[in-house]
Motif scaffolding. Structure first.
Motif, short mmCIF file in Angstrom:
data_model
loop_
_atom_site.label_atom_id
_atom_site.label_comp_id
_atom_site.label_asym_id
_atom_site.label_seq_id
_atom_site.Cartn_x
_atom_site.Cartn_y
_atom_site.Cartn_z
N MET A 174 14.95 59.47 -19.63
CA MET A 174 14.21 59.88 -18.42
C MET A 174 13.11 60.88 -18.81
O MET A 174 11.99 60.82 -18.29
N GLU A 175 13.46 61.79 -19.71
CA GLU A 175 12.50 62.80 -20.19
C GLU A 175 11.30 62.14 -20.88
O GLU A 175 10.16 62.55 -20.69
N ALA A 176 11.58 61.12 -21.66
CA ALA A 176 10.50 60.49 -22.44
C ALA A 176 9.66 59.55 -21.58
O ALA A 176 8.45 59.41 -21.81
N THR A 177 10.29 58.90 -20.60
CA THR A 177 9.56 57.86 -19.86
C THR A 177 9.11 58.31 -18.47
O THR A 177 8.24 57.68 -17.88
N GLY A 178 9.74 59.36 -17.93
CA GLY A 178 9.43 59.74 -16.56
C GLY A 178 10.13 58.89 -15.52
O GLY A 178 9.94 59.08 -14.33
N ALA A 179 10.95 57.94 -15.99
CA ALA A 179 11.63 57.04 -15.05
C ALA A 179 12.76 57.78 -14.35
O ALA A 179 13.21 58.83 -14.78
N ASP A 180 13.22 57.22 -13.25
CA ASP A 180 14.30 57.85 -12.49
C ASP A 180 15.66 57.38 -13.02
O ASP A 180 15.75 56.50 -13.88
N PHE A 181 16.71 58.02 -12.49
CA PHE A 181 18.05 57.79 -13.02
C PHE A 181 18.49 56.33 -12.95
O PHE A 181 18.94 55.76 -13.93
N ALA A 182 18.34 55.74 -11.76
CA ALA A 182 18.91 54.40 -11.55
C ALA A 182 18.28 53.38 -12.50
O ALA A 182 18.99 52.57 -13.11
N ASP A 183 16.96 53.45 -12.65
CA ASP A 183 16.28 52.50 -13.54
C ASP A 183 16.70 52.73 -14.99
O ASP A 183 16.87 51.79 -15.77
N THR A 184 16.82 53.99 -15.36
CA THR A 184 17.17 54.30 -16.74
C THR A 184 18.60 53.87 -17.06
O THR A 184 18.88 53.36 -18.15
N LEU A 185 19.49 54.04 -16.08
CA LEU A 185 20.86 53.56 -16.28
C LEU A 185 20.87 52.06 -16.50
O LEU A 185 21.55 51.56 -17.41
#
Lengths: 439, 439
Positions: A174-185
């Protein structure tokens, strides 16, 4: 001389990725393992649920047991390796039977050790057999050994670290991509970094299992998994990571334990797993991906860091076989460093007496007076604001993020803020509170 | 039960900061140490050069030996702790006498183990007594144990790290302040981070002692200190650190060892200590001050990092007493993980076959044609330039710095550049060549 010794005969229960990893390791590194162990480590019997499954390792050379708990009764076995998993059920039955039959037990089962470690260690000490579980904590990192033996001369002041690879993968991604939790999971699941049911990982249970084990060894206390305060990472938003970054921090799921002395002079053990803000120049801030890292601060050793891959078949097999080598070499000390009878039943400290700087994030409806309501609650609870960031309107529903850092102060005051605001219709979701780790 | 066991009786030779630290630790942590060791660790006799010196610890309760080598003959001693220092002389005599008298030996003496570890381990194995030296490598970090036991299941592929706190303090301070080497060394001496005679630290000898010990354990080879290629940090300038920073790197004194297989199929051991460029996102780049850190890459464990204070009385005492606890617990495995008879006498690899990206820095007179001379030498040696930085005139003498990064290629070609330019009157000082560590 040592090479003429009898082999250490092993029964292996559980042939998933770790079990097969152990077999592959013993094949690939046979000469090295034999030289270091002083004798051969010889798998004689295996057991798993499905005999017919293709596993890519040659099992024909081992005896097969349909009933894994029968491993314990085999006359041709010195040590049982339990890689079945589950805190109870067949794993626990096998563990008990193994020890009662006078055989050593090596396990990677953190849930079983967190729940039943005291009983099993008591049995093992009575039977004078080894019980070892390096693989249960932080994969291939020898941190159980590091605490049992490496820092044995120290009173440990703090122990804390990144104990769950899945959560750390998600947070650092999330830190590297800026994506949110659900998408990163979802992405982590697709790549195999998160399980189909990720509950134990993202809710902190897996880290809590490991923490409870480490705390017992570090502080000479009985394993007390039930007392671990536990909060997962599902509430952490991309916006929180961005705010933390702006403040000079990263967010990590931290398991921490230490002992406080109450007014009555009694020792109390605080164990908690929570997402925290870690300063960017702290060693744990650099731990990204599925890596684990444990910091142990001893009163003579100073701050030690143990870091490495926290899971996976290779690292876990490395830890299992290290335990087997220790057993082959005749290592016999107490599973939790001191005999169970001498481990203290230490009451839980709870977070009530703790102080520190805190990150608070509220999601609120975008209407006049909301900020006044929050800041009034903070005033009434005695929480003073060090800095505050209000983010612009984010969603069609008009939800706005308000993040703030509270000055160094009692955590219970922060909890009181949440109570005061608990019934407020202005909040669109539960507030997120994260401790800020200093230095 | 275990508490009723007889104490482990200790003679302590050397009462400098570490020796006194051991006494203080055993006093302060007596209950913990006793619980973990299963019996009391009892100092019975001490020895040092100067009996009258004020040390701030109560020595009256211990027997005093004027001749420290007489410790070995005392009937009331089980283990001698050697904290005298020096690769030979009284320390070595004491070590030999101790082992030959059938007593265990614990030492923090890296020079002695680097030079005489094989002889002492052979004696200890023959006498069936423990020889332990955790404190000889990286202070309180349990990295000897980590390699002997924690990663024992692995073929170690690489081992490398920051093994000298003084050098790391100087390099990371130069990085933070922009000051040059000489001034930073003076400041380090004033603060106690560097000794009055810093030669062993800044020339890499101390790191080489530690590396030779770790390499033996990691690769199952005989300790071969003489084969360590060694280069210190005195040539590193503030300008090099600035250039490295511009390229995304920091400079660290790295000790590294690995094994290569020659065309003849034979294994050869490369051991070297050199300042290197480390990428800013590498775990070792974050190691600042007098901290030590060791990376061990196992074929199953993956990359493990052990980090902590590399020196000082507290950390070193922590390691000494951890060894004593191991001995009290009855740990008996081979000092170098496998018996000396099984350690391989591995020829030195040398740097000749290595490839990699390289940082080269020349100090040259500021006149026409110098750059052409350097670049021609690089062309003739087959070294291709990835990037080049020429710094403006620096000194009244007209000295100019030229720094460049060479593409991935054979190190021997880079050495050839230096030979080609060796006699050139254009160079005002020896060129500085540093390997670039990737990932």
């Amino acid at each position: 001389m040592a090479h003429a010794s009898k082999p250490l005969r092993i029964a292996l229960a559980g042939l998933g990725t770790v079990g097969c990893g152990v077999i592959r390791l013993l094949d690939a590194n046979a000469a090295i393992v034999r030289a270091r162990a002083g004798r051969e480590l010889q798998v004689v019997a295996v057991s798993a649920r499905d005999k017919g499954k293709q596993r890519g390792v040659d099992l024909g050379r081992f005896a097969w047991e349909d009933d894994m708990t029968a491993m314990a009764a085999r006359d041709d076995v010195d040590v049982v390796v339990e890689l079945v998993g589950g805190s109870d059920g067949p794993a626990l039955t096998l563990a008990r039977n193994t020890i009662k039959a006078g055989k050593g037990l090596v396990t990677a089962n953190k849930a079983m050790i967190a729940h039943h470690g005291m009983e099993l260690a008591r049995l093992a000490e009575a039977a004078r057999v080894p019980l070892k579980f390096e693989a249960a904590v932080a994969g291939g990192i020898p941190v159980v050994k590091g605490l049992r033996e490496g820092t044995a001369a120290n009173a440990i002041e703090h122990i804390y670290g990144i104990l769950n690879g899945t959560s750390n993968y998600i947070l650092s991604t999330m830190e590297a991509t800026g994506a949110d939790f659900a998408d990163t999971l979802k992405e982590a699941q697709a790549k195999g970094y998160a399980e189909a049911d990720p509950t134990f990982d993202i809710e902190g249970t897996d880290a809590a299992h490991k923490l409870a084990i480490l705390a017992s060894i570090a502080f000479g206390s009985q394993v007390d998994f039930a007392a671990v305060e536990c909060e997962g990472i599902a509430q952490v938003r991309a916006a929180d990571i961005a705010q933390a970054n702006a403040l000079g921090y990263v967010i990590r799921l931290i398991g921490m334990a230490d002992v406080e002395t109450g007014d009555d002079g009694a020792s109390r053990l605080l164990q908690r797993v929570k997402p925290c803000l870690v300063p960017r120049d702290h060693p744990l801030a650099h731990v990204t991906g599925a890596t684990n890292a444990v910091v142990a601060e001893g009163n003579y050793s100073g701050r030690l860091l143990f870091q490495g891959p926290g899971a996976g078949d290779g690292p876990t097999a490395s830890a299992v076989v290290a335990d087997l080598i220790d057993i082959a070499r005749g290592e016999t000390s107490a599973p939790f460093s001191v005999p169970v009878a001498d481990l203290v039943a230490m009451p839980a400290a709870g977070s009530g007496n703790r102080t520190g700087r805190t990150y608070l994030r509220f999601t609120v409806t975008d209407r006049p007076g909301v900020l006044a309501e929050i800041t009034a609650a903070m005033r009434d609870a005695g929480v003073s604001i060090e800095s505050m960031i209000q983010q612009g309107q984010k969603s069609a529903g008009g939800e706005v993020l308000v993040a703030m850092v509270a000055h160094d102060g009692p955590e219970k005051n922060v909890s009181h803020v949440l109570e005061l605001l608990g019934a407020s219709p202005s909040l669109t979701a539960d507030p997120l509170v994260m401790q800020i780790i200093e230095g």
